[in-house]
Write a protein that holds these residues in place. Sequence first.
Motif, short mmCIF file in Angstrom:
data_model
loop_
_atom_site.label_atom_id
_atom_site.label_comp_id
_atom_site.label_asym_id
_atom_site.label_seq_id
_atom_site.Cartn_x
_atom_site.Cartn_y
_atom_site.Cartn_z
N ASN A 252 0.86 -1.18 0.00
CA ASN A 252 0.00 0.00 0.00
C ASN A 252 0.89 1.23 0.00
O ASN A 252 1.41 1.64 1.04
N PRO A 253 1.11 1.85 -1.17
CA PRO A 253 2.02 3.00 -1.25
C PRO A 253 1.55 4.23 -0.50
O PRO A 253 2.33 5.16 -0.30
N ARG A 254 0.29 4.26 -0.06
CA ARG A 254 -0.24 5.39 0.71
C ARG A 254 -0.01 5.23 2.21
O ARG A 254 -0.27 6.15 2.98
N LEU A 255 0.45 4.06 2.62
CA LEU A 255 0.53 3.75 4.05
C LEU A 255 1.73 4.48 4.67
O LEU A 255 2.88 4.12 4.43
N VAL A 256 1.46 5.51 5.45
CA VAL A 256 2.53 6.26 6.10
C VAL A 256 2.40 6.23 7.62
O VAL A 256 3.30 6.67 8.33
N ARG A 257 1.24 5.75 8.14
CA ARG A 257 0.97 5.69 9.57
C ARG A 257 0.87 7.10 10.15
O ARG A 257 1.29 8.08 9.55
N GLY A 258 0.30 7.23 11.32
CA GLY A 258 0.00 8.53 11.89
C GLY A 258 1.02 9.04 12.89
O GLY A 258 0.72 9.92 13.68
N LEU A 259 2.23 8.47 12.87
CA LEU A 259 3.24 8.90 13.82
C LEU A 259 4.52 9.23 13.06
O LEU A 259 4.87 8.56 12.09
N ASP A 260 5.23 10.25 13.53
CA ASP A 260 6.39 10.76 12.79
C ASP A 260 7.64 9.90 12.93
O ASP A 260 8.59 10.08 12.18
N TYR A 261 7.67 8.99 13.91
CA TYR A 261 8.94 8.32 14.18
C TYR A 261 9.26 7.17 13.23
O TYR A 261 10.35 6.61 13.28
N TYR A 262 8.35 6.78 12.34
CA TYR A 262 8.60 5.61 11.50
C TYR A 262 9.66 5.88 10.43
O TYR A 262 9.72 6.96 9.84
N THR A 263 10.49 4.88 10.18
CA THR A 263 11.47 4.87 9.10
C THR A 263 11.39 3.51 8.42
O THR A 263 11.04 2.51 9.05
N GLN A 264 11.70 3.48 7.13
CA GLN A 264 11.70 2.23 6.37
C GLN A 264 10.36 1.51 6.47
O GLN A 264 9.34 2.04 6.07
N THR A 265 10.31 0.31 7.03
CA THR A 265 9.10 -0.51 6.99
C THR A 265 7.97 0.07 7.82
O THR A 265 8.15 0.42 8.99
N SER A 266 6.79 0.18 7.21
CA SER A 266 5.57 0.48 7.95
C SER A 266 4.51 -0.54 7.52
O SER A 266 4.55 -1.03 6.38
N PHE A 267 3.60 -0.87 8.41
CA PHE A 267 2.60 -1.90 8.07
C PHE A 267 1.36 -1.74 8.92
O PHE A 267 1.38 -1.14 9.99
N GLU A 268 0.25 -2.27 8.40
CA GLU A 268 -1.01 -2.32 9.12
C GLU A 268 -1.68 -3.65 8.86
O GLU A 268 -1.43 -4.29 7.83
N TYR A 269 -2.53 -4.07 9.80
CA TYR A 269 -3.35 -5.27 9.64
C TYR A 269 -4.78 -4.81 9.35
O TYR A 269 -5.38 -4.12 10.16
N VAL A 270 -5.29 -5.19 8.20
CA VAL A 270 -6.58 -4.68 7.73
C VAL A 270 -7.57 -5.83 7.60
O VAL A 270 -7.25 -6.90 7.08
N LEU A 271 -8.78 -5.60 8.08
CA LEU A 271 -9.86 -6.57 7.97
C LEU A 271 -11.05 -5.88 7.32
O LEU A 271 -11.56 -4.89 7.86
N GLU A 272 -11.48 -6.36 6.18
CA GLU A 272 -12.63 -5.77 5.52
C GLU A 272 -13.90 -6.08 6.31
O GLU A 272 -14.02 -7.12 6.95
N GLY A 273 -14.85 -5.15 6.26
CA GLY A 273 -16.15 -5.42 6.86
C GLY A 273 -16.37 -4.78 8.21
O GLY A 273 -17.45 -4.87 8.77
N LEU A 274 -15.34 -4.09 8.76
CA LEU A 274 -15.52 -3.44 10.05
C LEU A 274 -15.96 -1.99 9.90
O LEU A 274 -16.18 -1.30 10.89
N GLY A 275 -16.10 -1.52 8.68
CA GLY A 275 -16.45 -0.12 8.48
C GLY A 275 -15.21 0.71 8.24
O GLY A 275 -14.09 0.31 8.58
N ALA A 276 -15.39 1.89 7.67
CA ALA A 276 -14.27 2.71 7.26
C ALA A 276 -13.36 3.08 8.42
O ALA A 276 -12.15 3.20 8.28
N GLN A 277 -13.93 3.29 9.61
CA GLN A 277 -13.14 3.75 10.73
C GLN A 277 -12.48 2.62 11.51
O GLN A 277 -11.58 2.85 12.29
N ALA A 278 -12.96 1.41 11.33
CA ALA A 278 -12.45 0.33 12.17
C ALA A 278 -11.82 -0.79 11.37
O ALA A 278 -11.58 -1.86 11.88
N GLY A 279 -11.55 -0.55 10.08
CA GLY A 279 -10.99 -1.61 9.26
C GLY A 279 -9.57 -1.98 9.62
O GLY A 279 -9.11 -3.08 9.34
N THR A 280 -8.84 -1.05 10.25
CA THR A 280 -7.47 -1.33 10.67
C THR A 280 -7.47 -1.87 12.09
O THR A 280 -7.92 -1.20 13.02
#
Length: 422
Positions: A252-280
């Motif tokens: 996911n090239p848009r995945l930057v996470r909401g914290l400034d301290y990340y470098t290199q690898t960033s990741f999220e666990y996503v589950l479809e069906g929880l709604g737009a606000q709770a999918g992560t």
Amino acid sequence: MQFRVPRGTADILPGEVEKWRYLEDKARDLCRRYHFSEVRTPIFEHTELFQRGVGETTDIVEKEMYTFTDRAGRSLTLRPEGTAPAVRAFVENKVYAQSQPTKWFYIGPMFRYERPQTGRMRQFHQFGVEVFGARDPGLDAEIIALGRDYYEEIGLTGVTAEINSVGCPACRPVHREKLVAFLTPRREKLCRDCQARLDRNPLRVLDCKNESCREITAEAPKITEFLCDECGPHFEAVKETLDLLGVNYRINPRLVRGLDYYTQTSFEYVLEGLGAQAGTLGGGGRYNGLVEEIGGGDVPGIGFALGLDRILVALKDQGIQLPVGRRLDCYVVTLGEEARKRAIPLLAELRRAGCSAERDVLDRKMKGQMKAADRERSRYVVILGEEELSRDAAVVKEMATGRQEEVRLDRLVDYIRAGSKR
């Protein structure tokens, strides 16, 4: 006056607590197998820790922190996330002087002032892991796999890891320049928050959930196109190791996470069906400069945090029943004053022997006591009456089968203990 819990918080009552403990026990057992040790940090920290660690331009610091001044005039903040406190503990206690890597996990409440909704509370709970002292890209993949293993072990299906590289201080400025050049002509079409982000932290524009902003940035330059000679191979090695581990992921090239301290690898666990606000359900990444920023040396780090509140919503959404429940080993039914007196030391003996045991304290008749034993799902009922006491015995009934027999009191504890293990 009737008091209510503060908005965005909730009582966790018996019947629900057991589900939380199940999730926590699963986390602890998995971390044991991955050779992590538990760490516990204070619920509040000095505000500057989060300003410096999380980033002053993040939504967390600007809008969401619970900050207060103590009687000495110091600014303190209820922890909004777990990584910065873990890094502070690592530095303050000079753990960096020990043999590395350091592998920690934590479970506990966090606090953010957000609009309460399903799976997103102002007091929420996280299971997180942090590893200090290693730059190996294979470790990044291992951490992502640990989260995958956790979701699988609690029975969730359909969870996908989304991954990206956010580069490092060497290659991010090149991407920033290209991104700003792309966004500046489109500035007026961005939401008000993103217009401010464009000046202070343009990478965060890519993380905006506003649908209009997402459409505007759909063709924005991707940071993976500008990775340096260190970050590019690192990201390729992460993907290669994820393939070896059989982890289901997508880039996911848009995945930057909401914290400034990340470098290199960033990741999220996503589950479809929880709604737009709770999918992560959770996420994390590498933070190779954070230890130094908080006062330590050049020590790399990586970790994740998983939202237990959201996991419970997902389990309910998928109709998954956790194998939990309060079951009593033994309910002592008493008939008469002498039996009530004899039941008190008997219960104490049963409990010392490791059995869960209860008796009637409401002076109910035998029928009411039997109903109470049934409500508590007691495995056995021990009936003490005058006749039984005259023989120094009790009648033991197995509730599931209805089978009952008389057992001598000096054998009763061993009988119940043996039966409760079956």
